[in-house]
Enzyme design. Structure first.
Site, PDB file in Angstrom:
ATOM      1  N   PRO A   1       0.777  -1.239   0.000  1.00  0.00           N
ATOM      2  CA  PRO A   1       0.000   0.000   0.000  1.00  0.00           C
ATOM      3  C   PRO A   1       0.814   1.298   0.000  1.00  0.00           C
ATOM      4  O   PRO A   1       0.767   2.087   0.944  1.00  0.00           O
ATOM      5  CB  PRO A   1      -0.836  -0.132   1.270  1.00  0.00           C
ATOM      6  CG  PRO A   1       0.027  -0.930   2.188  1.00  0.00           C
ATOM      7  CD  PRO A   1       0.737  -1.915   1.290  1.00  0.00           C
ATOM      8  N   CYS A   2       1.488   1.568  -1.095  1.00  0.00           N
ATOM      9  CA  CYS A   2       2.231   2.823  -1.222  1.00  0.00           C
ATOM     10  C   CYS A   2       1.291   4.027  -1.256  1.00  0.00           C
ATOM     11  O   CYS A   2       1.725   5.147  -0.997  1.00  0.00           O
ATOM     12  CB  CYS A   2       3.147   2.788  -2.434  1.00  0.00           C
ATOM     13  SG  CYS A   2       2.345   2.380  -3.979  1.00  0.00           S
TER      14      CYS A   2
END
Length: 169
Positions: free
Chosen positions: A130-131
């Site tokens: 989850p950047c």
């Protein structure tokens, strides 16, 4: 050997790439730093690969608000530092945000924020790693390979009662 599939999502078409070790990539349309399609291997239906089938199913559940964590074996290509950053990204809980500085601090050196940002921008496994949960020091939406409109959509999906900046305070 790599194979890939393409499927629709609320943020447009997603291309998932799997190899013998697991999920190697999830790219969005107009993804910055997306390699050429010839590196993805043959196009197959998602059902042809257990990893691709699980990716499509779990992302569908995520977009429907029914999944907060993923259980897909991951196999992104990257250097050791990038892998450290990507592992740290996976520790950011659903619905929470971190700044690049906080992520660098998690890795032991807050002054590495720029290097962390660079590794974050090269994350090949969008959403699952989850950047999108990483924001600028002032809470602004910056640096998303899939585009800031998609980043905002993902954050609003995870934090429906607040805007992306309210979650920081």
């Amino acid at each position: 050997m790599s194979v890939h599939t393409v499927f629709d999502s609320p943020i447009g078409l997603l291309t998932a790439v799997a190899n013998d070790d697991g999920l190697a990539a999830v790219y969005m349309a107009e993804h910055k730093r997306r390699p050429g399609g010839e590196t993805f291997g043959p196009l197959v239906p998602a059902a042809a690969s257990p990893v691709l089938a699980a990716t499509r199913e779990q992302l569908g559940e995520y977009f429907a608000g029914q999944r907060r964590e993923f259980s897909i074996p991951l196999a992104p290509a990257g250097n050791p530092f990038q892998h450290r950053v990507w592992d740290a990204l996976r520790l950011i809980p659903y619905g929470e945000l971190r700044t690049y500085g906080e992520l660098a601090e998690m890795l032991g050196d807050r002054s590495m924020a720029q290097a962390v940002g660079s590794a974050n921008g090269r994350n090949p496994i969008s959403i699952i790693v989850p950047c999108h949960r990483v924001v600028g020091a002032d809470g602004s939406l910056v640096g998303y390979a899939g585009g800031l409109d998609r980043k905002q959509f993902l954050l609003e999906l995870e934090i429906p009662s607040r805007t992306h900046t309210e979650a920081l305070f």
